[in-house]
Motif scaffolding. Structure first.
Motif, PDB file in Angstrom:
ATOM      1  N   LEU A  76     -11.504 -14.190 -12.163  1.00 15.42           N
ATOM      2  CA  LEU A  76     -11.006 -15.558 -12.379  1.00 15.42           C
ATOM      3  C   LEU A  76     -12.140 -16.513 -12.735  1.00 15.42           C
ATOM      4  O   LEU A  76     -12.260 -17.591 -12.162  1.00 15.42           O
ATOM      5  CB  LEU A  76     -10.281 -16.055 -11.119  1.00 15.42           C
ATOM      6  CG  LEU A  76      -8.977 -15.336 -10.766  1.00 15.42           C
ATOM      7  CD1 LEU A  76      -8.522 -15.718  -9.374  1.00 15.42           C
ATOM      8  CD2 LEU A  76      -7.900 -15.683 -11.784  1.00 15.42           C
ATOM      9  N   SER A  77     -12.956 -16.125 -13.658  1.00 13.45           N
ATOM     10  CA  SER A  77     -14.114 -16.945 -14.016  1.00 13.45           C
ATOM     11  C   SER A  77     -13.717 -18.327 -14.530  1.00 13.45           C
ATOM     12  O   SER A  77     -14.461 -19.298 -14.354  1.00 13.45           O
ATOM     13  CB  SER A  77     -14.964 -16.229 -15.061  1.00 13.45           C
ATOM     14  OG  SER A  77     -14.215 -15.984 -16.236  1.00 13.45           O
ATOM     15  N   SER A  78     -12.543 -18.446 -15.143  1.00 10.81           N
ATOM     16  CA  SER A  78     -12.113 -19.734 -15.695  1.00 10.81           C
ATOM     17  C   SER A  78     -11.616 -20.692 -14.615  1.00 10.81           C
ATOM     18  O   SER A  78     -11.423 -21.882 -14.888  1.00 10.81           O
ATOM     19  CB  SER A  78     -11.012 -19.532 -16.733  1.00 10.81           C
ATOM     20  OG  SER A  78      -9.852 -18.993 -16.127  1.00 10.81           O
ATOM     21  N   ARG A  79     -11.432 -20.185 -13.394  1.00 16.08           N
ATOM     22  CA  ARG A  79     -10.924 -21.036 -12.317  1.00 16.08           C
ATOM     23  C   ARG A  79     -11.991 -21.288 -11.252  1.00 16.08           C
ATOM     24  O   ARG A  79     -11.682 -21.598 -10.110  1.00 16.08           O
ATOM     25  CB  ARG A  79      -9.696 -20.371 -11.667  1.00 16.08           C
ATOM     26  CG  ARG A  79      -8.529 -20.186 -12.619  1.00 16.08           C
ATOM     27  CD  ARG A  79      -7.880 -21.503 -13.002  1.00 16.08           C
ATOM     28  NE  ARG A  79      -7.180 -22.084 -11.879  1.00 16.08           N
ATOM     29  CZ  ARG A  79      -5.926 -21.784 -11.531  1.00 16.08           C
ATOM     30  NH1 ARG A  79      -5.247 -20.885 -12.227  1.00 16.08           N
ATOM     31  NH2 ARG A  79      -5.344 -22.377 -10.510  1.00 16.08           N
ATOM     32  N   LEU A  80     -13.242 -21.173 -11.671  1.00 13.18           N
ATOM     33  CA  LEU A  80     -14.352 -21.476 -10.767  1.00 13.18           C
ATOM     34  C   LEU A  80     -14.835 -22.899 -11.004  1.00 13.18           C
ATOM     35  O   LEU A  80     -14.756 -23.420 -12.118  1.00 13.18           O
ATOM     36  CB  LEU A  80     -15.500 -20.499 -11.005  1.00 13.18           C
ATOM     37  CG  LEU A  80     -15.190 -19.012 -10.844  1.00 13.18           C
ATOM     38  CD1 LEU A  80     -16.427 -18.187 -11.149  1.00 13.18           C
ATOM     39  CD2 LEU A  80     -14.664 -18.702  -9.452  1.00 13.18           C
ATOM     40  N   PRO A  81     -15.366 -23.558  -9.983  1.00 11.70           N
ATOM     41  CA  PRO A  81     -15.916 -24.901 -10.186  1.00 11.70           C
ATOM     42  C   PRO A  81     -17.099 -24.861 -11.147  1.00 11.70           C
ATOM     43  O   PRO A  81     -17.931 -23.954 -11.093  1.00 11.70           O
ATOM     44  CB  PRO A  81     -16.369 -25.319  -8.777  1.00 11.70           C
ATOM     45  CG  PRO A  81     -15.654 -24.405  -7.838  1.00 11.70           C
ATOM     46  CD  PRO A  81     -15.474 -23.119  -8.580  1.00 11.70           C
ATOM     47  N   PHE A 140     -11.220 -21.491  -7.206  1.00 12.16           N
ATOM     48  CA  PHE A 140     -11.582 -20.377  -6.339  1.00 12.16           C
ATOM     49  C   PHE A 140     -13.072 -20.415  -6.012  1.00 12.16           C
ATOM     50  O   PHE A 140     -13.881 -20.903  -6.802  1.00 12.16           O
ATOM     51  CB  PHE A 140     -11.233 -19.049  -7.009  1.00 12.16           C
ATOM     52  CG  PHE A 140      -9.751 -18.784  -7.088  1.00 12.16           C
ATOM     53  CD1 PHE A 140      -9.120 -18.019  -6.107  1.00 12.16           C
ATOM     54  CD2 PHE A 140      -8.994 -19.305  -8.116  1.00 12.16           C
ATOM     55  CE1 PHE A 140      -7.760 -17.778  -6.169  1.00 12.16           C
ATOM     56  CE2 PHE A 140      -7.628 -19.072  -8.192  1.00 12.16           C
ATOM     57  CZ  PHE A 140      -7.003 -18.308  -7.217  1.00 12.16           C
ATOM     58  N   ASP A 141     -13.399 -19.878  -4.856  1.00 14.69           N
ATOM     59  CA  ASP A 141     -14.770 -19.872  -4.364  1.00 14.69           C
ATOM     60  C   ASP A 141     -15.603 -18.848  -5.158  1.00 14.69           C
ATOM     61  O   ASP A 141     -15.322 -17.650  -5.113  1.00 14.69           O
ATOM     62  CB  ASP A 141     -14.767 -19.501  -2.880  1.00 14.69           C
ATOM     63  CG  ASP A 141     -16.106 -19.777  -2.212  1.00 14.69           C
ATOM     64  OD1 ASP A 141     -17.138 -19.704  -2.903  1.00 14.69           O
ATOM     65  OD2 ASP A 141     -16.113 -20.055  -1.001  1.00 14.69           O
ATOM     66  N   PRO A 142     -16.620 -19.303  -5.875  1.00 14.00           N
ATOM     67  CA  PRO A 142     -17.432 -18.384  -6.687  1.00 14.00           C
ATOM     68  C   PRO A 142     -18.318 -17.460  -5.856  1.00 14.00           C
ATOM     69  O   PRO A 142     -18.912 -16.523  -6.399  1.00 14.00           O
ATOM     70  CB  PRO A 142     -18.275 -19.341  -7.541  1.00 14.00           C
ATOM     71  CG  PRO A 142     -18.399 -20.569  -6.710  1.00 14.00           C
ATOM     72  CD  PRO A 142     -17.077 -20.701  -6.000  1.00 14.00           C
ATOM     73  N   ARG A 143     -18.400 -17.696  -4.565  1.00 14.21           N
ATOM     74  CA  ARG A 143     -19.216 -16.838  -3.711  1.00 14.21           C
ATOM     75  C   ARG A 143     -18.527 -15.508  -3.405  1.00 14.21           C
ATOM     76  O   ARG A 143     -19.168 -14.594  -2.906  1.00 14.21           O
ATOM     77  CB  ARG A 143     -19.553 -17.578  -2.410  1.00 14.21           C
ATOM     78  CG  ARG A 143     -20.459 -18.782  -2.614  1.00 14.21           C
ATOM     79  CD  ARG A 143     -20.584 -19.624  -1.372  1.00 14.21           C
ATOM     80  NE  ARG A 143     -19.314 -20.259  -1.015  1.00 14.21           N
ATOM     81  CZ  ARG A 143     -19.179 -21.189  -0.068  1.00 14.21           C
ATOM     82  NH1 ARG A 143     -20.241 -21.593   0.605  1.00 14.21           N
ATOM     83  NH2 ARG A 143     -17.995 -21.718   0.201  1.00 14.21           N
ATOM     84  N   VAL A 186     -15.456 -10.583  -6.232  1.00 12.98           N
ATOM     85  CA  VAL A 186     -14.318 -10.115  -7.015  1.00 12.98           C
ATOM     86  C   VAL A 186     -13.662 -11.269  -7.779  1.00 12.98           C
ATOM     87  O   VAL A 186     -13.145 -11.081  -8.880  1.00 12.98           O
ATOM     88  CB  VAL A 186     -13.282  -9.408  -6.102  1.00 12.98           C
ATOM     89  CG1 VAL A 186     -12.648 -10.395  -5.121  1.00 12.98           C
ATOM     90  CG2 VAL A 186     -12.206  -8.747  -6.948  1.00 12.98           C
ATOM     91  N   ILE A 187     -13.715 -12.455  -7.209  1.00 20.33           N
ATOM     92  CA  ILE A 187     -13.160 -13.635  -7.881  1.00 20.33           C
ATOM     93  C   ILE A 187     -13.996 -13.992  -9.103  1.00 20.33           C
ATOM     94  O   ILE A 187     -13.454 -14.375 -10.147  1.00 20.33           O
ATOM     95  CB  ILE A 187     -13.069 -14.811  -6.897  1.00 20.33           C
ATOM     96  CG1 ILE A 187     -11.973 -14.552  -5.869  1.00 20.33           C
ATOM     97  CG2 ILE A 187     -12.808 -16.117  -7.633  1.00 20.33           C
ATOM     98  CD1 ILE A 187     -11.841 -15.624  -4.812  1.00 20.33           C
ATOM     99  N   GLN A 188     -15.293 -13.857  -9.006  1.00 22.07           N
ATOM    100  CA  GLN A 188     -16.164 -14.134 -10.146  1.00 22.07           C
ATOM    101  C   GLN A 188     -15.782 -13.276 -11.348  1.00 22.07           C
ATOM    102  O   GLN A 188     -15.799 -13.737 -12.491  1.00 22.07           O
ATOM    103  CB  GLN A 188     -17.624 -13.877  -9.783  1.00 22.07           C
ATOM    104  CG  GLN A 188     -18.235 -14.912  -8.863  1.00 22.07           C
ATOM    105  CD  GLN A 188     -19.721 -14.681  -8.662  1.00 22.07           C
ATOM    106  OE1 GLN A 188     -20.320 -13.819  -9.300  1.00 22.07           O
ATOM    107  NE2 GLN A 188     -20.326 -15.437  -7.766  1.00 22.07           N
ATOM    108  N   LYS A 212      -9.295 -16.345  -1.597  1.00 18.53           N
ATOM    109  CA  LYS A 212      -8.541 -15.098  -1.695  1.00 18.53           C
ATOM    110  C   LYS A 212      -7.671 -15.127  -2.943  1.00 18.53           C
ATOM    111  O   LYS A 212      -7.201 -16.189  -3.355  1.00 18.53           O
ATOM    112  CB  LYS A 212      -7.666 -14.900  -0.466  1.00 18.53           C
ATOM    113  CG  LYS A 212      -8.435 -14.724   0.840  1.00 18.53           C
ATOM    114  CD  LYS A 212      -7.498 -14.542   2.005  1.00 18.53           C
ATOM    115  CE  LYS A 212      -8.270 -14.385   3.318  1.00 18.53           C
ATOM    116  NZ  LYS A 212      -7.344 -14.218   4.472  1.00 18.53           N
ATOM    117  N   LEU A 213      -7.410 -13.958  -3.521  1.00 19.80           N
ATOM    118  CA  LEU A 213      -6.540 -13.846  -4.694  1.00 19.80           C
ATOM    119  C   LEU A 213      -5.077 -13.980  -4.282  1.00 19.80           C
ATOM    120  O   LEU A 213      -4.696 -13.607  -3.179  1.00 19.80           O
ATOM    121  CB  LEU A 213      -6.780 -12.498  -5.400  1.00 19.80           C
ATOM    122  CG  LEU A 213      -8.187 -12.321  -5.979  1.00 19.80           C
ATOM    123  CD1 LEU A 213      -8.319 -10.937  -6.568  1.00 19.80           C
ATOM    124  CD2 LEU A 213      -8.452 -13.374  -7.051  1.00 19.80           C
TER     125      LEU A 213
END
Length: 199
Positions: free
Chosen positions: A172-177, A161-164, A167-169, A198-199
């Motif tokens: 879903l921190s474990s699925r960030l590059p 997922f895009d860390p930018r 809400v994703i940060q 997007k989630l």
């Protein structure tokens, strides 16, 4: 002739920037003169090297990223400066950078973390040029697990997922590059490869 050959060997050795690359040079460039070269190496560096002269080996001639490919594929990699002095009997294939990387990416999970990250960075950094070399490069790479997430697991770009996206940060921190793949340059390429925003 002997001194000319030795001078060429020393020039090739300087390209590697490391004494540890000498065995690889010996195996790749002088497989038909192994004993002579072994004695020279022994006298120059005080070490004995095991050199394989198996002519059934397939060698890959490359144009750039020489040191990276040697780290990945060892003694099967041939520097372009050496092709003119290699025995004609050897099986030497001229491989594009894109094709070599596709071959390497298939076995990326068997490599150490540092080397795997170096390969992934080259893929993303040179992505446009690699696509120009191989029309199937983009489609093949997007289905490969080569980008480490924040936990160190290799994933397909579409699994990250895009860390930018704020809400994703949080969710879903474990699925960030992982760093440095969260840089703007790498994220732009990963987006083309299916990075999710997007989630």
């Amino acid at each position: 002739m002997v001194w000319g050959t030795l001078s060429l060997f020393l020039f090739l050795h300087s390209l590697t920037h490391s004494l540890t690359q000498v065995p690889a040079i010996a195996k790749k460039f002088y497989p038909d003169r192994i004993e002579e070269l072994r004695d020279r190496l022994l006298s120059m560096y005080g070490k004995t090297f095991v050199i394989n002269s198996n002519i059934s080996t397939t060698y890959y001639l490359i144009e750039d990223e020489y040191e990276l490919f040697v780290r990945c594929a060892g003694d099967t990699i041939v520097h372009r400066e050496a092709i003119s002095i290699m025995p004609k009997s050897l099986n030497v294939i001229r491989a594009s950078k894109a094709q070599m990387l596709l071959n390497i990416l298939k076995d990326l999970d068997t490599m150490d973390d540092v080397l795997a990250r170096d390969v992934a960075q080259v893929v993303l950094r040179d992505f446009s040029r690699l696509c120009a070399q191989n029309k199937n490069f983009r489609d093949q790479v997007r289905e490969m697990k080569f980008v480490p997430d924040s936990q160190g697991n290799l994933r397909k770009p579409s699994e990250l997922f895009d860390p930018r996206v704020e809400v994703i940060q949080d969710l879903l921190s474990s699925r960030l590059p992982a760093s440095p793949f969260d840089s703007a340059l790498h994220l732009a390429t990963l987006t083309h490869l299916g990075l999710r925003n997007k989630l």
